[in-house]
Motif scaffolding. Structure first.
Motif, PDB file in Angstrom:
ATOM      1  N   LEU A 152      37.633  52.220 -14.158  1.00  0.00           N
ATOM      2  CA  LEU A 152      37.859  51.534 -12.885  1.00  0.00           C
ATOM      3  C   LEU A 152      38.580  50.203 -13.032  1.00  0.00           C
ATOM      4  N   PHE A 153      38.677  49.675 -14.245  1.00  0.00           N
ATOM      5  CA  PHE A 153      39.441  48.443 -14.442  1.00  0.00           C
ATOM      6  C   PHE A 153      40.878  48.608 -13.961  1.00  0.00           C
ATOM      7  N   THR A 154      41.411  49.810 -14.098  1.00  0.00           N
ATOM      8  CA  THR A 154      42.764  50.089 -13.609  1.00  0.00           C
ATOM      9  C   THR A 154      42.855  49.834 -12.107  1.00  0.00           C
ATOM     10  N   LEU A 155      41.770  50.096 -11.402  1.00  0.00           N
ATOM     11  CA  LEU A 155      41.730  49.988  -9.937  1.00  0.00           C
ATOM     12  C   LEU A 155      40.952  48.756  -9.483  1.00  0.00           C
ATOM     13  N   ARG A 156      40.895  47.744 -10.336  1.00  0.00           N
ATOM     14  CA  ARG A 156      40.041  46.572 -10.090  1.00  0.00           C
ATOM     15  C   ARG A 156      40.333  45.855  -8.775  1.00  0.00           C
ATOM     16  N   ASP A 157      41.585  45.920  -8.313  1.00  0.00           N
ATOM     17  CA  ASP A 157      41.918  45.254  -7.047  1.00  0.00           C
ATOM     18  C   ASP A 157      41.376  46.000  -5.835  1.00  0.00           C
ATOM     19  N   TYR A 158      40.854  47.202  -6.059  1.00  0.00           N
ATOM     20  CA  TYR A 158      40.390  48.046  -4.962  1.00  0.00           C
ATOM     21  C   TYR A 158      38.887  48.302  -5.014  1.00  0.00           C
ATOM     22  N   ILE A 159      38.173  47.506  -5.802  1.00  0.00           N
ATOM     23  CA  ILE A 159      36.712  47.689  -5.903  1.00  0.00           C
ATOM     24  C   ILE A 159      35.985  46.343  -5.809  1.00  0.00           C
ATOM     25  N   LYS A 160      36.587  45.396  -5.099  1.00  0.00           N
ATOM     26  CA  LYS A 160      36.006  44.055  -5.016  1.00  0.00           C
ATOM     27  C   LYS A 160      34.873  43.965  -3.995  1.00  0.00           C
ATOM     28  N   THR A 161      34.924  44.793  -2.955  1.00  0.00           N
ATOM     29  CA  THR A 161      33.866  44.802  -1.938  1.00  0.00           C
ATOM     30  C   THR A 161      33.242  46.190  -1.878  1.00  0.00           C
ATOM     31  N   TYR A 162      32.090  46.275  -1.241  1.00  0.00           N
ATOM     32  CA  TYR A 162      31.423  47.565  -1.097  1.00  0.00           C
ATOM     33  C   TYR A 162      32.308  48.556  -0.351  1.00  0.00           C
ATOM     34  N   GLU A 163      32.941  48.084   0.730  1.00  0.00           N
ATOM     35  CA  GLU A 163      33.777  48.970   1.541  1.00  0.00           C
ATOM     36  C   GLU A 163      34.980  49.476   0.739  1.00  0.00           C
ATOM     37  N   ASP A 164      35.620  48.572   0.001  1.00  0.00           N
ATOM     38  CA  ASP A 164      36.760  48.981  -0.826  1.00  0.00           C
ATOM     39  C   ASP A 164      36.324  49.928  -1.936  1.00  0.00           C
ATOM     40  N   CYS A 165      35.160  49.639  -2.493  1.00  0.00           N
ATOM     41  CA  CYS A 165      34.636  50.486  -3.562  1.00  0.00           C
ATOM     42  C   CYS A 165      34.388  51.907  -3.047  1.00  0.00           C
ATOM     43  N   GLU A 166      33.818  52.011  -1.856  1.00  0.00           N
ATOM     44  CA  GLU A 166      33.589  53.343  -1.293  1.00  0.00           C
ATOM     45  C   GLU A 166      34.911  54.062  -1.062  1.00  0.00           C
ATOM     46  N   ALA A 167      35.910  53.355  -0.544  1.00  0.00           N
ATOM     47  CA  ALA A 167      37.219  53.974  -0.317  1.00  0.00           C
ATOM     48  C   ALA A 167      37.831  54.447  -1.635  1.00  0.00           C
ATOM     49  N   THR A 168      37.633  53.676  -2.691  1.00  0.00           N
ATOM     50  CA  THR A 168      38.176  54.048  -4.000  1.00  0.00           C
ATOM     51  C   THR A 168      37.443  55.249  -4.584  1.00  0.00           C
ATOM     52  N   PHE A 169      36.115  55.269  -4.461  1.00  0.00           N
ATOM     53  CA  PHE A 169      35.355  56.426  -4.929  1.00  0.00           C
ATOM     54  C   PHE A 169      35.789  57.684  -4.171  1.00  0.00           C
ATOM     55  N   LYS A 170      35.991  57.541  -2.876  1.00  0.00           N
ATOM     56  CA  LYS A 170      36.432  58.684  -2.070  1.00  0.00           C
ATOM     57  C   LYS A 170      37.813  59.149  -2.530  1.00  0.00           C
ATOM     58  N   TYR A 171      38.709  58.201  -2.785  1.00  0.00           N
ATOM     59  CA  TYR A 171      40.052  58.551  -3.260  1.00  0.00           C
ATOM     60  C   TYR A 171      39.972  59.315  -4.584  1.00  0.00           C
ATOM     61  N   VAL A 225      34.404  61.415 -12.969  1.00  0.00           N
ATOM     62  CA  VAL A 225      33.921  60.678 -14.135  1.00  0.00           C
ATOM     63  C   VAL A 225      34.523  59.286 -14.067  1.00  0.00           C
ATOM     64  N   ILE A 226      33.682  58.263 -14.196  1.00  0.00           N
ATOM     65  CA  ILE A 226      34.188  56.895 -14.132  1.00  0.00           C
ATOM     66  C   ILE A 226      33.544  56.016 -15.190  1.00  0.00           C
ATOM     67  N   GLN A 227      34.293  55.019 -15.604  1.00  0.00           N
ATOM     68  CA  GLN A 227      33.726  53.869 -16.300  1.00  0.00           C
ATOM     69  C   GLN A 227      33.746  52.719 -15.308  1.00  0.00           C
ATOM     70  N   ILE A 228      32.621  52.049 -15.149  1.00  0.00           N
ATOM     71  CA  ILE A 228      32.555  50.918 -14.235  1.00  0.00           C
ATOM     72  C   ILE A 228      32.929  49.639 -14.973  1.00  0.00           C
ATOM     73  N   SER A 229      33.999  49.017 -14.501  1.00  0.00           N
ATOM     74  CA  SER A 229      34.489  47.768 -15.085  1.00  0.00           C
ATOM     75  C   SER A 229      35.368  47.090 -14.052  1.00  0.00           C
ATOM     76  N   GLY A 230      35.284  45.768 -13.956  1.00  0.00           N
ATOM     77  CA  GLY A 230      36.121  45.038 -13.011  1.00  0.00           C
ATOM     78  C   GLY A 230      35.646  45.119 -11.578  1.00  0.00           C
ATOM     79  N   ILE A 231      34.432  45.609 -11.377  1.00  0.00           N
ATOM     80  CA  ILE A 231      33.914  45.790 -10.021  1.00  0.00           C
ATOM     81  C   ILE A 231      33.463  44.445  -9.451  1.00  0.00           C
ATOM     82  N   GLY A 232      33.555  44.299  -8.133  1.00  0.00           N
ATOM     83  CA  GLY A 232      33.174  43.052  -7.479  1.00  0.00           C
ATOM     84  C   GLY A 232      31.679  42.823  -7.512  1.00  0.00           C
ATOM     85  N   PRO A 233      31.223  41.704  -6.984  1.00  0.00           N
ATOM     86  CA  PRO A 233      29.783  41.396  -6.979  1.00  0.00           C
ATOM     87  C   PRO A 233      29.044  42.251  -5.954  1.00  0.00           C
TER      88      PRO A 233
END
Length: 259
Positions: free
Chosen positions: A10-29, A37-45
Motif C-alpha cells: 500500500l505504500f505505492t498508494l500512500r496518497d490514497y489511504i490517508k483517511t478512512y474514506e479514502d482507504c475504503e475507496a482504495t480497498f474497493k479499487y 493481498v496487501i501489505q499495510i504501509s504509509g496508511i494515515g492515522p
C-alpha cells in the motif's frame, strides 16, 4: 492456482489511504481489479479497529506491515494486539534508522535491539521482518556487507526479511543470489522493476524494466516465499493505474512459471 499469493504494497498508494474514506475507496479499487493481498504501509492515522473492519469487508489478506521501530520499542504489546486484529502475523520495518548504519558496532546494537523485539514477537506467535534498501550492501571496515551481517548474526525465529528486487539490483548484488541466501526467512518479497533512462536508474512497472523477474519469481518459489507484493516508490502515471499495470504483468509472470 498460483503457488505464491500476489498483491499490493500500500505504500505505492500512500496518497490514497490517508483517511478512512479514502482507504475504503482504495480497498474497493484493489478488490475490483482482483487484488486481495496487501501489505499495510504509509496508511494515515486510522484506528486499527476501523482498518480491521475494511480488511474484513473487502476480504483482504494482510501479509505484513511496515511499523516504526519506535512503536515496537515503546508500544510492542499494543502493536502486536493491533496486528492480531488485522489477522497479520508479520511486523516489518522499512529500514534501520540512520544512527545504526554507521559502523559494525552500531549495526550490532541494531541487531541486539531488534532480536529482543523479534524474540517477544515469536513468543506471541508473530514474526519480525526487515525490509532492505541498497545501503545494506555497503561493505564495512571488516569487509562484510551489512546485509550479510543481518543474515549471519541473527536467529531465523527472531529476524526475518522482506526482500526488495529493485534495491538488490541497485545495491549491486544478484537478486536471485540474495533471495537464496535468505531462503526460509522471507515470507514476503517486494517486486519492483528496474528501468534506466539517460544512465539513471528509475522505478518502473513490474514487467516493463530490466530485471529478470521470471528467474526471481522461480527463486522465490524455491526459497519458500509465500507472498509477492508490488511496490513502486515513484510512479510516472497515477499510482492506481501503475498498480493495475504491474498486477496484470505479475499475473502473467506467475502463470508462465507455475505451469
Amino acid at each position: 492456482m498460483n503457488s505464491i499469493k500476489l498483491g499490493a504494497q500500500l505504500f505505492t498508494l500512500r496518497d490514497y489511504i490517508k483517511t478512512y474514506e479514502d482507504c475504503e475507496a482504495t480497498f474497493k479499487y484493489l478488490n475490483d481489479i482482483g487484488i486481495n493481498v496487501i501489505q499495510i504501509s504509509g496508511i494515515g492515522p486510522i484506528p486499527a479497529e476501523k482498518v480491521a473492519y475494511l480488511v474484513e469487508k473487502y476480504n483482504m489478506d494482510v501479509c505484513v506491515t511496515h511499523t516504526s521501530l519506535d512503536r515496537m520499542l515503546t508500544e510492542l504489546d499494543t502493536v502486536m494486539k493491533e496486528h492480531k486484529m488485522l489477522g497479520c502475523d508479520t511486523l516489518g520495518i522499512g529500514a534501520m534508522p540512520d544512527k545504526y548504519r554507521e559502523n559494525a558496532e552500531s549495526i550490532n546494537e541494531f541487531i541486539k535491539i531488534t532480536s529482543e523485539i523479534g524474540k517477544r514477537m515469536h513468543e506471541n506467535g508473530l514474526q519480525f521482518a526487515y525490509h532492505n534498501h541498497a545501503f545494506e550492501f555497503a561493505k564495512l571496515d571488516n569487509g562484510r556487507r551489512i546485509f550479510d551481517v543481518l543474515i549471519e548474526d541473527t536467529k531465523p525465529e527472531e529476524f526475518s526479511f522482506i526482500g526488495d528486487t529493485y534495491w538488490f539490483q541497485f545495491g549491486g548484488v544478484n537478486p536471485c543470489e540474495y533471495i537464496e541466501k535468505i531462503s526460509g526467512r522471507m515470507k514476503v518479497c517486494h517486486f519492483k522493476d528496474y528501468g534506466i533512462t539517460n544512465h539513471t536508474p528509475k522505478f518502473v512497472e513490474v514487467g516493463t524494466g530490466n530485471l529478470n523477474l521470471d528467474a526471481i519469481y522461480n527463486q522465490c518459489k524455491k526459497s519458500g516465499v509465500k507472498y509477492i507484493v508490488i511496490e513502486q516508490d515513484i510512479c510516472e502515471v497515477d499510482p492506481r493505474e501503475s498498480m493495475a499495470i504491474s498486477y496484470k504483468n505479475l499475473i502473467e509472470i506467475a502463470k508462465r512459471n507455475d505451469k
